[in-house]
Design a protein around this motif. Structure first.
Motif, short mmCIF file in Angstrom:
data_model
loop_
_atom_site.label_atom_id
_atom_site.label_comp_id
_atom_site.label_asym_id
_atom_site.label_seq_id
_atom_site.Cartn_x
_atom_site.Cartn_y
_atom_site.Cartn_z
N MET A 125 0.81 -1.22 0.00
CA MET A 125 0.00 0.00 0.00
C MET A 125 0.85 1.27 0.00
SD MET A 125 -3.09 -0.34 -0.29
CE MET A 125 -3.79 -1.88 -0.77
N VAL A 130 -4.87 7.37 5.01
CA VAL A 130 -4.75 6.07 4.35
C VAL A 130 -3.43 5.97 3.60
CG1 VAL A 130 -5.71 4.64 2.50
CG2 VAL A 130 -7.21 5.62 4.21
N ILE A 151 -0.37 6.14 6.58
CA ILE A 151 -0.13 5.02 7.50
C ILE A 151 0.90 4.03 6.96
CG2 ILE A 151 -1.21 2.97 8.53
CD1 ILE A 151 -3.71 4.64 8.94
N PRO A 152 0.77 3.54 5.72
CA PRO A 152 1.77 2.58 5.26
C PRO A 152 3.18 3.15 5.26
CG PRO A 152 -0.10 2.63 3.77
CD PRO A 152 -0.27 3.77 4.70
#
Lengths: 336, 368
Positions: free
Chosen positions: B198, B232, B235-236
């Protein structure tokens, strides 16, 4: 644990000493809690891919394989396809990679092996900083500063290499008053702007790996009488192969998904043409950015499908990069 | 680097001449003799003159760029010939590669510098007026003079959106990193695979996800929606970088703590996280730098606005990148200058984040 549970009070034998003391209650809470966070993040990030995939099922069912071969994006006529935008995405990424790969590689080698000592630290910081600069800034740089110069370059290319389909432009490049508008908003110029953001990104990865090339092997190559280029060619480059491929793939993944910088420069056109110097093309992300606002439910589903295809492509690129870095010698060294 | 510099040190001058003659002196590397400099400058000058006469005056060249390219090519050939007169082939190749790398470095440095300098110079007409920082664009015509209206709403919007995104993504990102590195297990490997995959997620897809998942179902287009999409993507990045930072904490520290009877939780809290503090800060700033620059996310989830909005769940909330994007899209020259003014603010923000990272990592070096 299993041994302890087997030995009950029924058996006369003394229970064997417990080898693993198990977890304290706080630790059990801690492990459970961090497992919860991990699972939540897994669901959250995985949901993006899953959601895009699920949402694209109706579109694939409705359009079938034509979704990949239709050029137009014309929801009113129920003609929707991503052939043009996929080609546009690849064209922009191709230009960006062709320009940025040699420059990033050369610059990374320069920093790791050729730069004077006092300059090296500055250059490392500068590259890391430029990799963090928002892409929109490269976009406006490309639009205002680069475009007038790049147009001349594009004209020159089409003058001398117009026989090559990529460089052909549908106008007379030799005309005394040349049609500038034919060159202004091409995939070529957008690709150049994207290459500017790709260079520091790829260079930072490559440089970090080159710097880890083992000192002993460098010294050995030197001791055998090698020139500096000999050392680079026989030690640094083979060692850094993983970093080169990984950094390039990372930059490619960024280039494929770039939205704002490309949207500023490119004038949208849904055509299937290899002419990268000619104004007018569209990328997948550009398609989404310009059409999501007034999309009905089915159109939104089609956009999500286009997004899903883009996602799968970037995923493949990125996973390949991770795999290559992980397999290479330099990757093993970075893991410690 | 250290190798070459140690090797290239000249032999000790105190050595008697006789022994120096018998013993082979260390080979000099990266030392340019007078000869080398002369062949370099000579090739540069003669190729310049040659190209100026033949290309510019006889063949009617095509602009500065063409001239530079042809000059460089002529220089390479001439230089190869001159160096080749008295040197072996590997030596010639080495010299050619060196010049090529210097040239490439020059091009990259020039391009990167021009990005920053052009932005700052072109934006100066906008940011010399203090109203860029104190006023919003509400009720200001696009063609209004630069002394009216500003980007305060976008600055505030950037801070609110990125702040919310940090609030969500830092605990989750670092928590995930702790899970992947300190707890482990087969499920952690699944999490790691997905998280790594991701990091490549294009920002526009995160935006589209939030749009189709929340906004279509009635969630207002707002700063909050943009923050969620931002988180979103952040975070990765944070999780991956933080995991690397946690993994390089020496295992001996963990074992020492456990051997002293501390629980795993205490070990993580008192030993692992504090020793990885600098790396965790770097990871956070990496994620923040990504979030600050996100344009498409705000475009899709919030939309541009001209007025001040501090409530993240009500109205569209602008951000600096989106302000730049919309200003450039108007095509108005004075709006372009405003865009460059906002871009300068954005550059300063990124620079501040970068300096913060450097200071934090230096802090660590002193501690050790």
């Amino acid at each position: 644990m299993t041994i302890a549970s087997q030995g009950g009070p029924v058996t006369p034998r003394r229970t064997p000493r417990q080898l693993s003391p198990g977890l304290e209650p706080t630790d059990r809470i801690f492990e459970g809690f961090s497992l919860g966070i991990g699972a939540f993040v897994l669901i959250l990030t995985g949901a993006v891919g899953l959601f895009l995939g699920l949402e694209s099922i109706p579109t694939f069912r409705h359009y079938g394989f034509h979704f990949f071969t239709t050029v137009d994006w014309n929801p009113e006529l129920d003609k929707v396809g991503i052939a043009a935008v996929l080609l546009g995405t690849f064209e922009v990424a191709l230009v960006a990679m062709v320009v940025s790969f040699p420059l990033a590689l050369a610059f990374a080698l320069f920093i790791s092996d050729y730069a004077p000592k006092w300059l090296k630290g500055w250059l490392i910081s500068a590259v890391d900083l430029m990799a963090a600069v928002p892409s929109i800034i490269y976009g406006i740089w490309g639009f205002y500063l680069l475009k007038p110069h790049a147009m001349n370059l594009a004209r020159w290319l089409s003058q001398h290499f117009g026989w090559f389909p990529l460089f052909h432009v549908n106008t007379d490049p030799n005309a005394a008053v040349w049609q500038q508008s034919q060159y202004t908003s091409s995939a070529f110029i957008a690709g150049l702007a994207v290459s500017m953001m790709a260079i520091p990104l790829a260079c930072a990865v490559m440089r970090a790996v080159f710097d880890q090339a083992p000192l002993g092997e460098r010294e050995a190559a030197m001791a055998l009488g090698g020139t500096q280029w000999g050392v680079v060619k026989t030690v640094v480059l083979p060692f850094g192969k993983g970093g080169i491929i990984g950094g390039t793939m990372l930059a490619l993944g960024r280039a494929l998904g770039e939205t704002a910088a490309v949207a500023i420069i490119l004038s949208p056109a849904y055509i299937l043409s290899p002419r990268i110097l000619q104004s007018g093309a569209q990328t997948t992300s550009g398609l989404i950015a310009s059409n999501f606002g007034n999309a009905s439910q089915s159109q939104l589903s089609a956009l999500l499908t286009a997004g899903f295809v883009l996602f799968v492509i970037t995923l493949i690129v990125n996973s390949t990069a991770a795999f290559v870095i992980g397999r290479s010698r330099s990757g093993a060294a970075t893991e410690i | 680097m250290t190798t070459t510099s140690t090797i290239s040190q000249p032999p000790a001058p105190s050595l008697p001449a006789a022994t120096a003659a018998r013993r082979p002196t260390p080979r000099k590397i990266r030392v340019y003799t007078f000869d080398d400099w002369m062949s370099l400058t000579g090739s540069l000058l003669s190729s310049f003159v040659l190209v100026d006469i033949v290309y510019e005056h006889l063949l009617d060249g095509s602009g500065t760029l063409g001239f530079l390219v042809v000059w460089y090519l002529a220089f390479l050939m001439l230089y190869a010939a001159v160096v080749g007169l008295s040197n072996s082939r590997p030596f010639v190749v080495d010299r050619l590669v060196t010049t090529a790398l210097w040239a490439a470095a020059g091009v990259v440095i020039f391009a990167l510098m021009s990005t920053v300098l052009y932005t700052v110079l072109k934006g100066r007409h906008a940011y010399v007026h203090s109203n860029l920082f104190t006023q919003t664009a509400a009720g200001v015509a696009p063609s209004a003079p630069l002394s009216q209206g500003g980007a305060l709403h976008a600055i505030v919007g950037t801070f609110v959106e990125v702040g919310l995104a940090i609030g969500v993504s830092v605990p989750l990102g670092i928590g995930t990193a702790v899970y992947m590195s300190e707890v482990g297990g087969s499920f952690a490997r699944v999490v790691r695979t997905v998280v790594e995959a991701m990091t490549a997620l294009p920002e526009i897809l995160a935006g589209l996800f939030v749009y189709a998942f929340l906004i279509v179902h009635g969630f207002p287009k707002s700063g909050m929606a943009a923050s969620i999409a931002m988180a979103v993507t952040m975070i990765p990045i944070i999780a991956r970088a933080a995991e690397v930072a946690l993994r390089v904490v020496p295992g001996g520290l963990r074992e020492a703590s456990l051997a002293l009877g501390a629980s795993k939780f205490r070990t993580v809290r008192k030993v692992v996280l504090p020793s990885a503090r600098a790396g965790l800060a770097t990871a956070t700033i990496l994620g923040v730098a990504r979030g600050v620059g996100e344009t498409a996310v705000v475009l899709i989830c919030s939309g541009a606005s001209t007025f001040m909005e501090v409530n993240p769940v009500k109205n569209p909330m602008n951000s600096l990148p989106l302000y730049i994007f919309t200003a450039v899209k108007t095509g108005d020259p004075s709006q372009a200058i405003r865009a460059f003014g906002a871009a300068s603010i954005l550059l300063v923000l990124v620079l501040a984040l970068f300096v913060a990272t450097r200071l934090l990592s230096r802090d660590k070096a002193v501690q050790r």
